[in-house]
Write a protein that holds these residues in place. Sequence first.
Motif, short mmCIF file in Angstrom:
data_model
loop_
_atom_site.label_atom_id
_atom_site.label_comp_id
_atom_site.label_asym_id
_atom_site.label_seq_id
_atom_site.Cartn_x
_atom_site.Cartn_y
_atom_site.Cartn_z
N GLU A 135 -1.68 11.43 -6.05
CA GLU A 135 -1.31 12.57 -5.22
C GLU A 135 0.09 12.40 -4.65
O GLU A 135 0.90 13.33 -4.65
CB GLU A 135 -2.32 12.74 -4.08
CG GLU A 135 -3.72 13.15 -4.52
CD GLU A 135 -4.52 12.01 -5.12
OE1 GLU A 135 -5.54 12.28 -5.78
OE2 GLU A 135 -4.13 10.84 -4.92
N THR A 136 0.38 11.19 -4.16
CA THR A 136 1.72 10.92 -3.62
C THR A 136 2.76 11.01 -4.73
O THR A 136 3.84 11.57 -4.54
CB THR A 136 1.76 9.52 -2.98
OG1 THR A 136 0.90 9.50 -1.83
CG2 THR A 136 3.17 9.16 -2.56
N ARG A 179 1.74 3.83 -5.33
CA ARG A 179 1.69 5.27 -5.07
C ARG A 179 0.41 5.84 -5.63
O ARG A 179 0.08 5.59 -6.81
CB ARG A 179 2.89 6.00 -5.72
CG ARG A 179 4.21 5.73 -5.09
CD ARG A 179 5.23 6.82 -5.41
NE ARG A 179 5.57 6.88 -6.82
CZ ARG A 179 6.70 6.39 -7.34
NH1 ARG A 179 7.57 5.78 -6.57
NH2 ARG A 179 6.95 6.51 -8.63
N THR A 180 -0.34 6.57 -4.83
CA THR A 180 -1.51 7.27 -5.35
C THR A 180 -1.03 8.38 -6.28
O THR A 180 0.12 8.82 -6.20
CB THR A 180 -2.34 7.89 -4.21
OG1 THR A 180 -1.53 8.88 -3.56
CG2 THR A 180 -2.79 6.84 -3.21
N ARG A 193 0.83 -1.22 0.00
CA ARG A 193 0.00 0.00 0.00
C ARG A 193 0.87 1.27 0.00
O ARG A 193 2.05 1.23 0.34
CB ARG A 193 -0.90 0.01 1.23
CG ARG A 193 -0.16 0.17 2.56
CD ARG A 193 -1.08 -0.11 3.73
NE ARG A 193 -0.41 0.06 5.03
CZ ARG A 193 0.37 -0.85 5.60
NH1 ARG A 193 0.60 -2.00 4.98
NH2 ARG A 193 0.92 -0.62 6.78
N ASP A 194 0.25 2.37 -0.37
CA ASP A 194 0.89 3.68 -0.28
C ASP A 194 1.06 4.00 1.21
O ASP A 194 0.08 4.23 1.91
CB ASP A 194 0.01 4.74 -0.96
CG ASP A 194 0.66 6.12 -0.99
OD1 ASP A 194 1.37 6.48 -0.03
OD2 ASP A 194 0.42 6.86 -1.96
N HIS A 195 2.28 4.00 1.70
CA HIS A 195 2.49 4.17 3.14
C HIS A 195 2.24 5.59 3.60
O HIS A 195 2.15 5.85 4.80
CB HIS A 195 3.91 3.72 3.53
CG HIS A 195 5.00 4.57 2.96
ND1 HIS A 195 5.50 4.36 1.69
CD2 HIS A 195 5.69 5.61 3.47
CE1 HIS A 195 6.46 5.25 1.45
NE2 HIS A 195 6.60 6.02 2.51
N TYR A 196 2.12 6.53 2.65
CA TYR A 196 1.80 7.91 3.02
C TYR A 196 0.31 8.07 3.30
O TYR A 196 -0.09 8.80 4.22
CB TYR A 196 2.20 8.88 1.89
CG TYR A 196 3.69 9.02 1.70
CD1 TYR A 196 4.47 9.81 2.54
CD2 TYR A 196 4.33 8.36 0.64
CE1 TYR A 196 5.83 9.95 2.35
CE2 TYR A 196 5.70 8.50 0.44
CZ TYR A 196 6.44 9.29 1.30
OH TYR A 196 7.79 9.42 1.11
N THR A 197 -0.53 7.43 2.49
CA THR A 197 -1.98 7.62 2.59
C THR A 197 -2.72 6.38 3.08
O THR A 197 -3.91 6.46 3.40
CB THR A 197 -2.55 7.99 1.22
OG1 THR A 197 -2.42 6.86 0.33
CG2 THR A 197 -1.83 9.19 0.62
N GLN A 198 -2.04 5.23 3.10
CA GLN A 198 -2.63 3.93 3.46
C GLN A 198 -3.61 3.41 2.41
O GLN A 198 -4.34 2.45 2.65
CB GLN A 198 -3.33 4.00 4.83
CG GLN A 198 -2.43 4.46 5.96
CD GLN A 198 -1.17 3.61 6.10
OE1 GLN A 198 -1.25 2.39 6.20
NE2 GLN A 198 0.00 4.25 6.12
N ASP A 199 -3.64 4.02 1.24
CA ASP A 199 -4.50 3.54 0.16
C ASP A 199 -3.94 2.24 -0.42
O ASP A 199 -2.72 2.05 -0.51
CB ASP A 199 -4.61 4.58 -0.96
CG ASP A 199 -5.53 5.73 -0.57
OD1 ASP A 199 -6.71 5.46 -0.32
OD2 ASP A 199 -5.04 6.89 -0.50
#
Length: 254
Positions: free
Chosen positions: A164-165, A161-162, A122-128
């Motif tokens: 946005e990220t 990565r989303t 998952r994207d570790h910045y957003t948890q998506d």
Amino acid sequence: MQRLRARGLAAVAATTIFIFGVSGPTWAKTVRTRVHAGLRSTLHTSTRTKTHPVTITGEEVVPGAMPDLVSSGTVSGELPEEGKPYQLRMTNLHTGESLDIVYRVGDTYLPEALEKLNYFLRDHYTQDVVHYEPKEFDVLHAMMSRLGRVGGVIQVVCGYRTPETNEALRHASVKTGVAEHSQHMEGHAIDLRVPGVSTEQLRNTALSLHAGGVGYYPVSQFVHVDVGPVREWAFGAAPRKPGRRYHAARATGM
């Protein structure tokens, strides 16, 4: 006097060829190549780095299949109990999490295992979380097999990565090497390292699979592996080795 000048220029040209092994104009030529960043970078390479002369053989990337699902969402057939197990051992360098999992048996992917892999990456910045293309895991498995490290650990530098990220990372620094239309946003790519394996060897092994894109990042010491179109690029300056001559190539983006 003109004849002497002409002879002098010829001598300089001959010396240039002797030193660099190529003609002066060829040596100084600016090479345009596609790079992961979509940015400009100075790339130092040797002939060996470009041609990848070492032949690496072994397991091929043959994608499996999902078990058939009926409209109710339940599995219409039993999951395989026999067949070759496809195992991955990974550590996420950002979250500190580790995963040791069999994601496929024979030709059949295991949905529950794939879900765990999706969350792990998952994207570790957003948890998506995104649904990864299962073929990406087959590429990793085949790569580790060719390295002779089927039970080895893959260190994940970057997974999903989303958008946005991805955009934020692109503008964080010109040295990140983040592409505008990154395969990471599609769940098709992983940046990775393998302890005990050089970045160059890892790159060459990934290239030998001919299964997608391979990005070489010698300074950051990781390799990008994706299941997009077959292609390769490098970002950053390759370490210089004694006794080898390097020439610079300007590079523009992917």
